[in-house]
Design a protein around this motif. Structure first.
Motif, PDB file in Angstrom:
ATOM      1  N   GLU A 111     -37.265   5.337 -31.929  1.00 34.52           N
ATOM      2  CA  GLU A 111     -36.626   5.719 -33.198  1.00 34.52           C
ATOM      3  C   GLU A 111     -36.386   4.457 -33.501  1.00 34.52           C
ATOM      4  O   GLU A 111     -35.462   3.808 -33.433  1.00 34.52           O
ATOM      5  N   LYS A 115     -36.502   5.737 -40.892  1.00 31.63           N
ATOM      6  CA  LYS A 115     -36.835   5.993 -41.980  1.00 31.63           C
ATOM      7  C   LYS A 115     -37.788   7.129 -41.951  1.00 31.63           C
ATOM      8  O   LYS A 115     -39.194   6.768 -41.884  1.00 31.63           O
ATOM      9  N   ASN A 116     -37.427   8.185 -41.876  1.00 32.75           N
ATOM     10  CA  ASN A 116     -38.312   9.499 -41.577  1.00 32.75           C
ATOM     11  C   ASN A 116     -38.693  10.225 -43.006  1.00 32.75           C
ATOM     12  O   ASN A 116     -38.201   9.972 -44.015  1.00 32.75           O
ATOM     13  N   SER A 117     -39.686  11.096 -42.834  1.00 33.88           N
ATOM     14  CA  SER A 117     -40.075  11.559 -44.056  1.00 33.88           C
ATOM     15  C   SER A 117     -39.007  12.784 -44.603  1.00 33.88           C
ATOM     16  O   SER A 117     -38.170  13.140 -43.791  1.00 33.88           O
ATOM     17  N   LEU A 118     -39.101  12.942 -45.659  1.00 37.18           N
ATOM     18  CA  LEU A 118     -38.240  13.808 -46.352  1.00 37.18           C
ATOM     19  C   LEU A 118     -39.019  14.836 -47.288  1.00 37.18           C
ATOM     20  O   LEU A 118     -39.927  14.846 -47.921  1.00 37.18           O
ATOM     21  N   ILE A 119     -38.641  16.281 -46.925  1.00 36.18           N
ATOM     22  CA  ILE A 119     -39.333  17.344 -47.438  1.00 36.18           C
ATOM     23  C   ILE A 119     -38.165  18.017 -48.530  1.00 36.18           C
ATOM     24  O   ILE A 119     -37.251  18.383 -48.367  1.00 36.18           O
ATOM     25  N   ALA A 133     -31.205  11.371 -50.614  1.00 38.74           N
ATOM     26  CA  ALA A 133     -32.188  10.351 -49.865  1.00 38.74           C
ATOM     27  C   ALA A 133     -32.008   8.833 -49.959  1.00 38.74           C
ATOM     28  O   ALA A 133     -31.946   8.523 -49.243  1.00 38.74           O
ATOM     29  N   ALA A 137     -30.975   6.568 -47.029  1.00 37.14           N
ATOM     30  CA  ALA A 137     -31.743   5.490 -46.795  1.00 37.14           C
ATOM     31  C   ALA A 137     -30.836   3.955 -46.564  1.00 37.14           C
ATOM     32  O   ALA A 137     -31.218   3.216 -45.934  1.00 37.14           O
TER      33      ALA A 137
END
Length: 156
Positions: A111, A115-119, A133, A137
């Motif tokens: 990990e 910075k993971n994706s955001l839905i 978001a 960040a």
């Protein structure tokens, strides 16, 4: 399926939360854990967690805390008794963990910076989603400056 022994290497920022999530998951799946918290957070990110599990009845020896620096990280990544490494930290540190653990054919979970994706769903308030978001960040960006300070020593 349990792997046997999982090595958990956790960072200095949010030490309790970032350590416990990897430790608890590994224990819940039937693994023993060797945990190496960041040396700057060995108590809050390691010793306290071990004490809580001990008080809750975890059998002795199932969770071990190993304080130390880069040498401890490297030892965990190359130890044949540790089947998997879970690492949370910088991309630079994760690269070294992946490299050393990979040479020993260990499973690795990295990990690196969160910075993971955001839905965002169709019915979401776009302004609130964008604000959240951005907040997420930049919440812990102070570690970038710390990483560049002269006292920083990258794990492994």
């Amino acid at each position: 399926m349990p792997h046997g022994v999982v090595g958990v290497i956790s960072p200095f920022n949010f030490p309790l939360v970032l350590s416990i999530r990897a430790i608890a998951a590994a224990l819940a799946l039937g693994n023993a854990v060797v945990h190496k918290p960041d040396s700057r957070a060995a108590v809050s990110g390691g010793i306290i967690i071990a004490r809580i599990f001990e008080d809750a009845g975890l059998p002795k020896g199932v969770l071990q805390v190993v304080p130390g620096g880069a040498a401890a990280d490297e030892a965990m990544c190359s130890d044949p008794n540790i089947a998997m490494i879970s690492f949370t930290g910088s991309a630079e540190g994760g690269s070294k963990v992946g490299e050393v653990a990979g040479r020993h054919l260990k499973k690795v979970q990295l990990e690196l910076g969160g910075k993971n994706s955001l839905i965002v769903l169709d019915d979401a308030d776009i302004d609130v989603a964008a604000s959240n978001a951005a907040w997420g960040a930049f919440l812990i960006r102070g570690r970038s400056a710390y990483r560049q300070a002269s006292c920083w020593r990258m794990p492994i």
